[in-house]
Design a protein around this motif. Structure first.
Motif, PDB file in Angstrom:
ATOM      1  N   ASP A  18     -59.952  12.284  -0.250  1.00  0.00           N
ATOM      2  CA  ASP A  18     -59.570  10.741   0.168  1.00  0.00           C
ATOM      3  C   ASP A  18     -58.164  10.335  -0.203  1.00  0.00           C
ATOM      4  O   ASP A  18     -57.424  11.159  -0.411  1.00  0.00           O
ATOM      5  CB  ASP A  18     -60.857   9.756  -0.661  1.00  0.00           C
ATOM      6  N   SER A  19     -58.158   9.130  -0.130  1.00  0.00           N
ATOM      7  CA  SER A  19     -56.666   8.650  -0.616  1.00  0.00           C
ATOM      8  C   SER A  19     -56.135   8.836  -1.990  1.00  0.00           C
ATOM      9  O   SER A  19     -55.078   8.874  -1.952  1.00  0.00           O
ATOM     10  CB  SER A  19     -56.641   6.956  -0.374  1.00  0.00           C
ATOM     11  N   GLU A  20     -57.161   9.198  -2.777  1.00  0.00           N
ATOM     12  CA  GLU A  20     -56.479   9.329  -4.218  1.00  0.00           C
ATOM     13  C   GLU A  20     -56.578  11.023  -4.440  1.00  0.00           C
ATOM     14  O   GLU A  20     -56.003  11.511  -5.391  1.00  0.00           O
ATOM     15  CB  GLU A  20     -57.585   8.795  -5.141  1.00  0.00           C
ATOM     16  N   THR A  21     -57.496  11.829  -3.799  1.00  0.00           N
ATOM     17  CA  THR A  21     -57.819  13.152  -4.144  1.00  0.00           C
ATOM     18  C   THR A  21     -57.849  13.927  -3.040  1.00  0.00           C
ATOM     19  O   THR A  21     -58.224  13.800  -1.865  1.00  0.00           O
ATOM     20  CB  THR A  21     -59.037  13.217  -4.884  1.00  0.00           C
ATOM     21  N   GLU A  22     -57.257  15.307  -3.246  1.00  0.00           N
ATOM     22  CA  GLU A  22     -57.127  16.136  -2.344  1.00  0.00           C
ATOM     23  C   GLU A  22     -58.565  17.019  -2.443  1.00  0.00           C
ATOM     24  O   GLU A  22     -58.998  17.250  -3.679  1.00  0.00           O
ATOM     25  CB  GLU A  22     -56.071  17.251  -2.769  1.00  0.00           C
ATOM     26  N   PRO A  23     -58.837  17.713  -1.298  1.00  0.00           N
ATOM     27  CA  PRO A  23     -60.338  18.533  -1.561  1.00  0.00           C
ATOM     28  C   PRO A  23     -59.994  19.760  -2.594  1.00  0.00           C
ATOM     29  O   PRO A  23     -58.896  20.069  -2.568  1.00  0.00           O
ATOM     30  CB  PRO A  23     -60.693  19.157  -0.299  1.00  0.00           C
ATOM     31  N   VAL A  24     -60.934  20.064  -3.421  1.00  0.00           N
ATOM     32  CA  VAL A  24     -60.872  21.324  -4.496  1.00  0.00           C
ATOM     33  C   VAL A  24     -61.540  22.342  -3.717  1.00  0.00           C
ATOM     34  O   VAL A  24     -62.687  22.463  -3.483  1.00  0.00           O
ATOM     35  CB  VAL A  24     -61.333  20.871  -5.724  1.00  0.00           C
ATOM     36  N   ALA A  25     -60.791  23.757  -3.679  1.00  0.00           N
ATOM     37  CA  ALA A  25     -61.437  24.688  -3.014  1.00  0.00           C
ATOM     38  C   ALA A  25     -62.764  25.054  -3.645  1.00  0.00           C
ATOM     39  O   ALA A  25     -63.758  25.537  -3.017  1.00  0.00           O
ATOM     40  CB  ALA A  25     -60.313  25.880  -2.851  1.00  0.00           C
ATOM     41  N   GLU A  26     -62.705  25.251  -5.015  1.00  0.00           N
ATOM     42  CA  GLU A  26     -64.182  25.880  -5.525  1.00  0.00           C
ATOM     43  C   GLU A  26     -65.172  24.921  -5.213  1.00  0.00           C
ATOM     44  O   GLU A  26     -66.313  25.273  -4.991  1.00  0.00           O
ATOM     45  CB  GLU A  26     -63.962  25.767  -7.183  1.00  0.00           C
ATOM     46  N   ALA A  27     -65.033  23.861  -5.394  1.00  0.00           N
ATOM     47  CA  ALA A  27     -65.849  22.505  -5.111  1.00  0.00           C
ATOM     48  C   ALA A  27     -66.537  22.706  -3.463  1.00  0.00           C
ATOM     49  O   ALA A  27     -67.775  22.793  -3.497  1.00  0.00           O
ATOM     50  CB  ALA A  27     -65.510  21.137  -4.998  1.00  0.00           C
ATOM     51  N   CYS A  28     -65.568  22.874  -2.533  1.00  0.00           N
ATOM     52  CA  CYS A  28     -65.832  22.974  -1.132  1.00  0.00           C
ATOM     53  C   CYS A  28     -66.890  24.380  -1.140  1.00  0.00           C
ATOM     54  O   CYS A  28     -67.737  24.289  -0.172  1.00  0.00           O
ATOM     55  CB  CYS A  28     -64.479  23.191  -0.276  1.00  0.00           C
ATOM     56  N   ALA A  29     -66.602  25.372  -1.595  1.00  0.00           N
ATOM     57  CA  ALA A  29     -67.007  26.644  -1.594  1.00  0.00           C
ATOM     58  C   ALA A  29     -68.652  26.480  -2.006  1.00  0.00           C
ATOM     59  O   ALA A  29     -69.473  27.032  -1.456  1.00  0.00           O
ATOM     60  CB  ALA A  29     -66.523  27.932  -2.231  1.00  0.00           C
ATOM     61  N   GLN A  30     -68.679  25.911  -3.164  1.00  0.00           N
ATOM     62  CA  GLN A  30     -69.767  25.638  -3.768  1.00  0.00           C
ATOM     63  C   GLN A  30     -70.826  24.908  -2.733  1.00  0.00           C
ATOM     64  O   GLN A  30     -72.075  25.201  -3.033  1.00  0.00           O
ATOM     65  CB  GLN A  30     -69.625  25.137  -5.241  1.00  0.00           C
ATOM     66  N   LEU A  31     -70.352  23.919  -2.309  1.00  0.00           N
ATOM     67  CA  LEU A  31     -71.164  22.860  -1.589  1.00  0.00           C
ATOM     68  C   LEU A  31     -71.439  23.779  -0.139  1.00  0.00           C
ATOM     69  O   LEU A  31     -72.624  23.472   0.131  1.00  0.00           O
ATOM     70  CB  LEU A  31     -69.963  21.794  -0.985  1.00  0.00           C
ATOM     71  N   THR A  32     -70.736  24.431   0.264  1.00  0.00           N
ATOM     72  CA  THR A  32     -70.941  25.155   1.593  1.00  0.00           C
ATOM     73  C   THR A  32     -71.947  26.268   1.214  1.00  0.00           C
ATOM     74  O   THR A  32     -73.191  26.119   2.035  1.00  0.00           O
ATOM     75  CB  THR A  32     -69.694  25.920   2.008  1.00  0.00           C
ATOM     76  N   GLN A  33     -71.833  26.867   0.237  1.00  0.00           N
ATOM     77  CA  GLN A  33     -73.026  27.813  -0.197  1.00  0.00           C
ATOM     78  C   GLN A  33     -74.316  27.120  -0.459  1.00  0.00           C
ATOM     79  O   GLN A  33     -75.296  27.604   0.143  1.00  0.00           O
ATOM     80  CB  GLN A  33     -72.676  28.561  -1.637  1.00  0.00           C
ATOM     81  N   GLU A  34     -74.364  26.060  -1.013  1.00  0.00           N
ATOM     82  CA  GLU A  34     -75.738  25.358  -1.402  1.00  0.00           C
ATOM     83  C   GLU A  34     -76.135  24.747   0.047  1.00  0.00           C
ATOM     84  O   GLU A  34     -77.598  24.745   0.365  1.00  0.00           O
ATOM     85  CB  GLU A  34     -75.514  24.144  -2.566  1.00  0.00           C
TER      86      GLU A  34
END
Length: 300
Positions: A18-34
């Motif tokens: 969002d306006s304050e944070t960039e996406p974090v690769a580990e969090a994206c991978a974990q979310l995708t897996q789940e």
């Protein structure tokens, strides 16, 4: 429903930032897996009509992003869809639902980024439905269907080439009668542009030779050359030049070109693009030259 809307917003922030944070690769991978482990894609697609408009939009963006997320160098969305291809049937027939069409259409285009998924749609009965969807009275939905149709026929070269070769008869019969000869100007304009993209693609050379050897196809193209719309004329010319350039023109194609020679040469004498285009002028000169020297062929 409010809780669900909030969760969908949270998923979107994890994937897009969002306006304050960039996406974090580990969090994206974990979310995708789940997400795919829990069958959430099926749930989201089948229950999308029950969500409010803002949540639908966020869900569409989440689904789009997940198609590109890699987990340990694998696109697990692709693996999931290969095992759940019936979801593509839900997405494509979504064009029949005015409220869902644009959301499902956007999801479809992201899912067919995967070659195996695009192949499934091309070979399914759903492919024939596009000829009707493109002509729906709702302009936005018809345009969205046309965008998905174009994506299916241009993105994965080898799959498209195989599909067109195997389904040549019915596909081009529908394409000619429903799209190129449509009474709707926008349908005709989009269809002739896409036809040029398909036939000029090297991977479709066999299909192109077959298309430009047909007198019925030539008749349709010559009618499009006479359209009052400049953009349709120009796009039609790019396909018409393939008939003229064909080294092994059948006798009836040569016959039609010879019979209409004076009309064609008159037409091309005043034929110009809005902006100067050297390539177009060179192509036109070549076409004029070839038509001028054509001699009727004896039928075999």
């Amino acid at each position: 429903m409010m809780e669900l809307s909030k969760l969908m917003r949270d998923l979107k922030v994890i994937l897009y930032g969002d306006s304050e944070t960039e996406p974090v690769a580990e969090a994206c991978a974990q979310l995708t897996q789940e997400f795919f482990r829990e069958n959430a894609l099926r749930l989201l697609i089948t229950r999308l009509p029950e969500l409010n408009l803002e949540t639908r939009k966020n869900a569409t963006q989440v689904v789009a992003n997940l198609q590109r997320q890699q987990v340990q160098s694998r696109l697990i969305a692709c693996d999931y869809l290969e095992n759940n291809v019936d979801l593509m049937d839900v997405l494509i027939t979504g064009y029949e639902n005015t409220d869902m069409a644009l959301h499902y259409g956007a999801m479809s285009r992201e899912c067919i980024r995967h070659q195996s998924v695009a192949k499934y749609v091309l070979e399914s009965e759903r492919m024939k439905k596009f000829f009707d969807y493109i002509q729906l009275p709702n302009f936005d939905i018809a345009s969205d269907a046309a965008a998905t149709f174009k994506e299916l026929l241009t993105r994965h070269k080898s799959t498209v080439s195989e599909f067109l070769s195997k389904n040549y008869e019915w596909f081009f019969a529908e394409y000619n009668s429903k799209l190129l000869e449509s009474t709707n100007y926008i349908t005709r304009r989009q269809a002739i542009k896409l036809l040029g993209d398909i036939l000029l693609d090297r991977s479709n050379s066999t299909v192109m030779i077959r298309y430009v050897s047909s007198r019925d196809n030539l008749r349709i193209l010559m009618n499009l050359l006479r359209e009052s719309s400049k953009s349709i004329q120009i796009e039609a010319f790019h396909v018409f030049k393939l008939f003229v350039a064909n080294q092994n023109k059948p006798p009836d194609i040569v016959g039609i070109l010879v019979t209409n020679r004076s009309k064609l040469l008159r037409l091309f004498a005043d034929f110009k693009t809005e902006k100067e285009d050297e390539q177009f002028e060179a192509d036109k000169a070549q076409v004029v030259k070839k038509i001028s020297v054509l001699e009727p062929k004896e039928r075999q």
